[in-house]
Design an enzyme around this catalytic site. Structure first.
Site, PDB file in Angstrom:
ATOM      1  N   ARG A 106     -29.064   4.103 -11.115  1.00  0.00           N
ATOM      2  CA  ARG A 106     -27.810   3.869 -10.405  1.00  0.00           C
ATOM      3  C   ARG A 106     -27.401   2.407 -10.569  1.00  0.00           C
ATOM      4  O   ARG A 106     -28.190   1.512 -10.292  1.00  0.00           O
ATOM      5  CB  ARG A 106     -27.960   4.213  -8.915  1.00  0.00           C
ATOM      6  CG  ARG A 106     -26.734   3.868  -8.099  1.00  0.00           C
ATOM      7  CD  ARG A 106     -26.837   4.318  -6.641  1.00  0.00           C
ATOM      8  NE  ARG A 106     -25.656   3.878  -5.920  1.00  0.00           N
ATOM      9  CZ  ARG A 106     -25.655   3.083  -4.843  1.00  0.00           C
ATOM     10  NH1 ARG A 106     -26.799   2.658  -4.327  1.00  0.00           N
ATOM     11  NH2 ARG A 106     -24.541   2.717  -4.279  1.00  0.00           N
ATOM     12  N   TYR A 138     -32.876   2.848   4.906  1.00  0.00           N
ATOM     13  CA  TYR A 138     -33.913   1.818   4.894  1.00  0.00           C
ATOM     14  C   TYR A 138     -34.839   1.860   6.101  1.00  0.00           C
ATOM     15  O   TYR A 138     -36.020   1.563   5.995  1.00  0.00           O
ATOM     16  CB  TYR A 138     -33.287   0.419   4.829  1.00  0.00           C
ATOM     17  CG  TYR A 138     -32.742   0.087   3.457  1.00  0.00           C
ATOM     18  CD1 TYR A 138     -31.433   0.409   3.104  1.00  0.00           C
ATOM     19  CD2 TYR A 138     -33.542  -0.542   2.512  1.00  0.00           C
ATOM     20  CE1 TYR A 138     -30.943   0.111   1.841  1.00  0.00           C
ATOM     21  CE2 TYR A 138     -33.059  -0.849   1.245  1.00  0.00           C
ATOM     22  CZ  TYR A 138     -31.755  -0.514   0.917  1.00  0.00           C
ATOM     23  OH  TYR A 138     -31.291  -0.808  -0.328  1.00  0.00           O
ATOM     24  N   HIS A 144     -19.145  -1.643  -5.355  1.00  0.00           N
ATOM     25  CA  HIS A 144     -20.268  -2.168  -4.583  1.00  0.00           C
ATOM     26  C   HIS A 144     -19.934  -3.606  -4.169  1.00  0.00           C
ATOM     27  O   HIS A 144     -20.549  -4.563  -4.618  1.00  0.00           O
ATOM     28  CB  HIS A 144     -21.560  -2.079  -5.399  1.00  0.00           C
ATOM     29  CG  HIS A 144     -22.824  -2.154  -4.578  1.00  0.00           C
ATOM     30  ND1 HIS A 144     -23.811  -1.195  -4.629  1.00  0.00           N
ATOM     31  CD2 HIS A 144     -23.257  -3.076  -3.694  1.00  0.00           C
ATOM     32  CE1 HIS A 144     -24.805  -1.533  -3.807  1.00  0.00           C
ATOM     33  NE2 HIS A 144     -24.499  -2.676  -3.236  1.00  0.00           N
ATOM     34  N   ASN A 147     -27.830   5.761   1.685  1.00  0.00           N
ATOM     35  CA  ASN A 147     -28.693   4.580   1.588  1.00  0.00           C
ATOM     36  C   ASN A 147     -29.501   4.516   2.871  1.00  0.00           C
ATOM     37  O   ASN A 147     -28.928   4.412   3.958  1.00  0.00           O
ATOM     38  CB  ASN A 147     -27.875   3.294   1.443  1.00  0.00           C
ATOM     39  CG  ASN A 147     -27.332   3.115   0.038  1.00  0.00           C
ATOM     40  OD1 ASN A 147     -27.563   3.950  -0.839  1.00  0.00           O
ATOM     41  ND2 ASN A 147     -26.608   2.035  -0.183  1.00  0.00           N
ATOM     42  N   GLU A 178     -21.610   2.012   0.839  1.00  0.00           N
ATOM     43  CA  GLU A 178     -21.755   1.531   2.210  1.00  0.00           C
ATOM     44  C   GLU A 178     -20.458   1.053   2.870  1.00  0.00           C
ATOM     45  O   GLU A 178     -20.263  -0.147   3.103  1.00  0.00           O
ATOM     46  CB  GLU A 178     -22.814   0.423   2.277  1.00  0.00           C
ATOM     47  CG  GLU A 178     -24.184   0.912   1.886  1.00  0.00           C
ATOM     48  CD  GLU A 178     -25.300  -0.070   2.237  1.00  0.00           C
ATOM     49  OE1 GLU A 178     -25.007  -1.236   2.516  1.00  0.00           O
ATOM     50  OE2 GLU A 178     -26.458   0.346   2.247  1.00  0.00           O
ATOM     51  N   GLU A 200     -30.294   4.664  -2.146  1.00  0.00           N
ATOM     52  CA  GLU A 200     -31.066   3.414  -2.009  1.00  0.00           C
ATOM     53  C   GLU A 200     -32.143   3.601  -0.962  1.00  0.00           C
ATOM     54  O   GLU A 200     -31.931   4.287   0.039  1.00  0.00           O
ATOM     55  CB  GLU A 200     -30.189   2.239  -1.530  1.00  0.00           C
ATOM     56  CG  GLU A 200     -29.319   1.627  -2.582  1.00  0.00           C
ATOM     57  CD  GLU A 200     -28.482   0.464  -2.039  1.00  0.00           C
ATOM     58  OE1 GLU A 200     -28.937  -0.254  -1.123  1.00  0.00           O
ATOM     59  OE2 GLU A 200     -27.365   0.283  -2.545  1.00  0.00           O
TER      60      GLU A 200
HETATM   61  C1  GBH Z   1     -28.002  -2.368   0.895  1.00  0.00           C
HETATM   62  O1  GBH Z   1     -27.500  -2.751   2.119  1.00  0.00           O
HETATM   63  C2  GBH Z   1     -27.023  -2.773  -0.158  1.00  0.00           C
HETATM   64  O2  GBH Z   1     -26.317  -1.660  -0.662  1.00  0.00           O
HETATM   65  C3  GBH Z   1     -27.613  -3.561  -1.279  1.00  0.00           C
HETATM   66  O3  GBH Z   1     -26.610  -4.154  -2.028  1.00  0.00           O
HETATM   67  C4  GBH Z   1     -28.591  -4.551  -0.710  1.00  0.00           C
HETATM   68  O4  GBH Z   1     -29.079  -5.430  -1.675  1.00  0.00           O
HETATM   69  C5  GBH Z   1     -29.733  -3.773  -0.113  1.00  0.00           C
HETATM   70  O5  GBH Z   1     -29.286  -2.819   0.789  1.00  0.00           O
HETATM   71  C6  GBH Z   1     -30.759  -4.634   0.571  1.00  0.00           C
HETATM   72  O6  GBH Z   1     -30.209  -5.303   1.653  1.00  0.00           O
HETATM   73  O7  GBH Z   1     -29.063  -6.825  11.154  1.00  0.00           O
HETATM   74  O8  GBH Z   1     -27.208  -8.351  11.150  1.00  0.00           O
HETATM   75  O9  GBH Z   1     -29.217  -8.865   9.896  1.00  0.00           O
HETATM   76  C7  GBH Z   1     -28.315  -2.585   3.222  1.00  0.00           C
HETATM   77  C8  GBH Z   1     -27.411  -2.628   4.384  1.00  0.00           C
HETATM   78  C9  GBH Z   1     -28.178  -4.746   5.237  1.00  0.00           C
HETATM   79  C10 GBH Z   1     -26.886  -3.183   6.507  1.00  0.00           C
HETATM   80  C11 GBH Z   1     -28.486  -5.493   6.475  1.00  0.00           C
HETATM   81  C12 GBH Z   1     -27.229  -3.861   7.747  1.00  0.00           C
HETATM   82  C13 GBH Z   1     -28.025  -5.748   8.779  1.00  0.00           C
HETATM   83  C14 GBH Z   1     -27.642  -7.153   8.967  1.00  0.00           C
HETATM   84  N1  GBH Z   1     -27.904  -3.353   5.513  1.00  0.00           N
HETATM   85  N2  GBH Z   1     -27.514  -5.260   7.520  1.00  0.00           N
HETATM   86  S1  GBH Z   1     -28.325  -7.842  10.394  1.00  0.00           S
END
Ligand code: GBH
Length: 492
Positions: A84, A319, A130, A317, A175, A387
Site C-alpha cells: 500500500r 493501532y 494521504h 487503520n 484517515e 495500517e
Molecule cells: C497513521 O495515523 C497514519 O496514517 C500514518 O501516516 C502514520 O505515520 C501512522 O499512523 C503512525 O502514526 O493522541 O494527540 O498524540 C495514526 C493516527 C496518530 C491518530 C496519532 C491519533 C493521536 C495524537 N493517529 N493521533 S495524540
C-alpha cells in the site's frame, strides 16, 4: 505478558493479502523534483519549521523517489503479497485546478514504481490522498471549500485513467478524522487551522462527498473495464467503556461516533448521514450557544443518497484502544469544539505496553473488539486492515522485541476476528521502512526496515521484526518461538 499465545494450529488463508504500507509525503522526498507542485506539508514545514518536533521535513525523507527499486526489492525480501502506497496529488497535478495539465514526470515515477511491483507479483493498493493537499487548494480553503468534492473527483479521474489498468485496489482518503479533526478542527496536522467550532464538521461533509464523487466516477467510467475495487481508509481504534455503567457505555458510543462514525456512518450505514446521537448533541449545544443552526452541516437527500453505499470495502487503520468515561479523566478543551461537544474522558491503563508514541499502547484484543463491532454494525462489509504497527525511538537499533510482541499479538487478534466470521481480506503493516512521522518528524520510527537518515543513500536495513513478519507471511502461521538465525536478508 500473555499477549502472544501459542496457537500454531491457526493459519491465515492462502489468498489473504499480507503487505506493508507507506505514504507519499512520508517516504518519497523529491519535494520539488521534476515539476512537483507545493503541498500543505511542504508549505508548513518550510515556513513554520518549529511546529515539527525536530524541525525536520519531508524534503528528502527516505528518498523513495530515487530509491523505488530498492523499496520493491525489500518487498520481495519480505515476500509481500501486496503493497500500500499513496499518490502525491501535487506531483501528478502541479496545477490542481487544471486536471488536463498532468506532470508527465510524476506519472512516469508512479508507473515505474507500479510496474516494478507488478513484475514481481506484488498487488498494488493505492491511496489517492494521504494528507498532502496541493497548497493552491488550501489557499482556496481546502476541504472547507464546497468545491472540494469536484476538485477531488477531477484528480481521482486522472489517477484511475493513468494507473487503473494495473492498480485494482484504490482507497480515496487515508484517515478522515486526522484530516478533519487534527488539521481543521485542531492543530496537530497541516494546515493546523484550529477552527475548533466548525472545522471538523464542515470538512467531514466535503470529504465524504468528495469520496462519493470519486467512487461513482470509478464505478461508472472505469470499473466496467478495469474491474477493480474502490474503498476508503478510516482510522478505527477501539473505544470501550471504562466501567460497565450505562453512562460509560454511552460515552464510549459518542466517542466512537465522533472519532470514526462521522465518516463511516454516511458511507456504510443503512440510514446514511452523520451519526444520530452526535448530530443531536451538536445541534442542541449550537443552538444553546446562539448559533443560528447546528455547527454540524446537514446532507440534502440527494447528497445523502450519493454517499450511502459508496464503497466496495472498508479500510481500517488500527493501532490501539482507549477506555472512555462519562465523568473521569477529562482534559481541557476549547468551547465550542468537537471534544467539548462530546465531553468524555479517555484513559489508557498503565499496564499496557507503551511504544515511542504517546498515543500508542498494546491493548489486548483491540483488533478483535474493533472489527467484530464494525462487522455487526455494517454486516456484509469487506474489510482490509490498511495500517497497523509500532514505533520505537531513533537509536533503539535493529533488535525490536516490543514491535515483535505487538505484531504477534495483533496478528493473533486478527486470527480471532477471522474465526469469528469477519470478512477481512488483507493486512498491511505500517510501515515498510522508517519515514517522516508528521509532527513528530524523525523522532518516532515505525519501520520494519531501519532507514539511515544520516546517509545520502538513505540505506535501508531490516530489523529483527522484518524476519518475523517474513516468516509469518511465508508459513501463514504465527510461531511464537521462531527466531531468525541472524539478521541477513535474502529473497526466496
Ligand atoms: C497513521 O495515523 C497514519 O496514517 C500514518 O501516516 C502514520 O505515520 C501512522 O499512523 C503512525 O502514526 O493522541 O494527540 O498524540 C495514526 C493516527 C496518530 C491518530 C496519532 C491519533 C493521536 C495524537 N493517529 N493521533 S495524540
Amino acid at each position: 505478558g500473555c499477549y502472544a499465545k501459542p496457537r500454531q494450529e491457526r493459519r491465515f488463508p492462502d489468498d489473504f493479502l499480507f503487505g506493508t504500507a507507506t505514504a507519499a509525503h512520508q517516504i518519497e522526498g523529491g519535494y520539488n523534483a521534476d515539476g512537483k507542485g507545493e503541498n500543505i506539508w511542504d508549505r508548513m514545514t518550510h515556513t513554520r519549521p518549529h511546529v515539527i518536533k525536530d524541525m525536520s521535513n519531508g524534503d528528502i525523507a527516505a528518498n523513495s523517489y530515487y530509491n523505488y527499486k530498492r523499496d520493491v526489492e525489500m518487498m520481495r525480501e519480505l515476500g509481500l503479497d501486496a503493497y500500500r502506497f499513496s499518490f502525491s496529488w501535487s506531483r501528478i497535478l502541479p496545477n490542481p485546478l487544471a486536471p488536463y495539465e498532468v506532470n508527465q514526470a510524476g506519472v512516469d515515477f508512479y508507473n515505474n514504481y507500479i510496474n516494478e511491483m507488478v513484475k514481481y507479483n506484488i498487488t498494488p493498493m493505492a491511496t489517492l490522498y494521504h494528507w498532502d493537499l496541493p497548497q493552491k487548494l488550501q489557499d482556496l480553503g481546502g476541504f472547507l471549500n464546497p468545491l472540494f468534492p469536484e476538485w477531488f473527483e477531477d484528480y481521482a479521474r486522472v489517477v484511475f485513467e493513468n494507473f487503473g489498468d494495473r492498480v485494482k485496489l484504490f482507497l480515496t482518503f487515508n484517515e478522515p478524522s486526522e484530516i478533519c479533526y487534527e488539521g481543521y478542527g485542531w492543530s496537530t496536522k497541516a494546515p493546523i487551522l484550529n477552527v475548533t467550532d466548525v472545522g471538523t464538521y464542515l470538512c467531514a461533509k466535503h470529504l465524504v462527498l468528495g469520496h462519493a464523487k470519486a467512487y461513482h466516477a470509478y464505478v461508472n467510467d472505469f470499473k466496467p473495464t478495469q474491474q477493480g475495487q474502490c474503498g476508503i481508509t478510516i482510522s478505527t481504534n477501539w473505544f470501550g467503556p471504562l466501567t460497565d455503567s450505562e453512562e460509560d457505555h454511552f460515552a464510549a458510543e459518542i466517542k466512537r461516533q465522533s472519532n470514526w462514525g462521522l465518516y463511516a456512518e454516511p458511507i456504510f450505514s443503512e440510514e446514511g448521514g452523520f451519526p444520530k446521537e452526535l448530530s443531536d448533541i451538536v445541534a442542541e449545544k449550537s443552538l444553546e450557544m446562539g448559533y443560528k443552526q447546528s455547527r454540524m452541516p446537514e446532507f440534502t437527500d440527494e447528497e445523502r443518497k450519493l454517499v450511502q453505499g459508496s464503497s466496495d470495502f472498508f479500510g481500517v487503520n488500527h493501532y490501539t484502544a482507549y477506555l472512555v468515561s462519562a465523568t473521569e479523566h477529562k482534559t481541557f478543551n476549547p468551547v465550542p469544539s468537537l471534544f467539548a461537544d462530546i465531553d468524555v474522558g479517555v484513559y489508557t491503563p498503565p499496564e499496557w505496553l507503551s511504544s515511542a508514541s504517546r498515543w500508542l499502547q498494546l491493548a489486548p484484543d483491540s483488533i478483535y473488539n474493533a472489527l467484530t463491532f464494525l462487522h455487526n454494525k455494517y454486516p456484509n462489509t469487506i474489510f482490509y486492515i490498511t495500517e497497523n504497527g509500532w514505533s520505537t525511538t531513533p537509536g533503539a537499533g535493529l533488535i525490536d522485541e516490543d514491535r515483535i510482541t505487538y505484531y504477534r499479538a495483533a496478528l493473533n487478534s486478527l486470527l480471532d476476528t477471522l474465526e469469528a466470521g469477519v470478512n477481512i481480506k488483507g493486512y498491511m503493516a505500517w510501515s515498510l521502512m522508517d519515514n517522516f512521522e508528521w509532527m513528530e518528524g524523525y523522532t518516532e520510527l515505525f519501520g520494519l526496515y531501519e532507514v539511515d537518515f544520516q546517509s545520502e543513500a538513505r540505506t535501508r536495513t531490516p530489523r529483527k521484526s522484518a524476519f518475523i513478519y517474513k516468516e509469518i507471511i511465508k508459513s501463514r502461521v504465527i510461531d511464537p518461538n521462531y527466531e531468525p538465525e541472524n539478521l541477513t536478508m535474502w529473497i526466496d
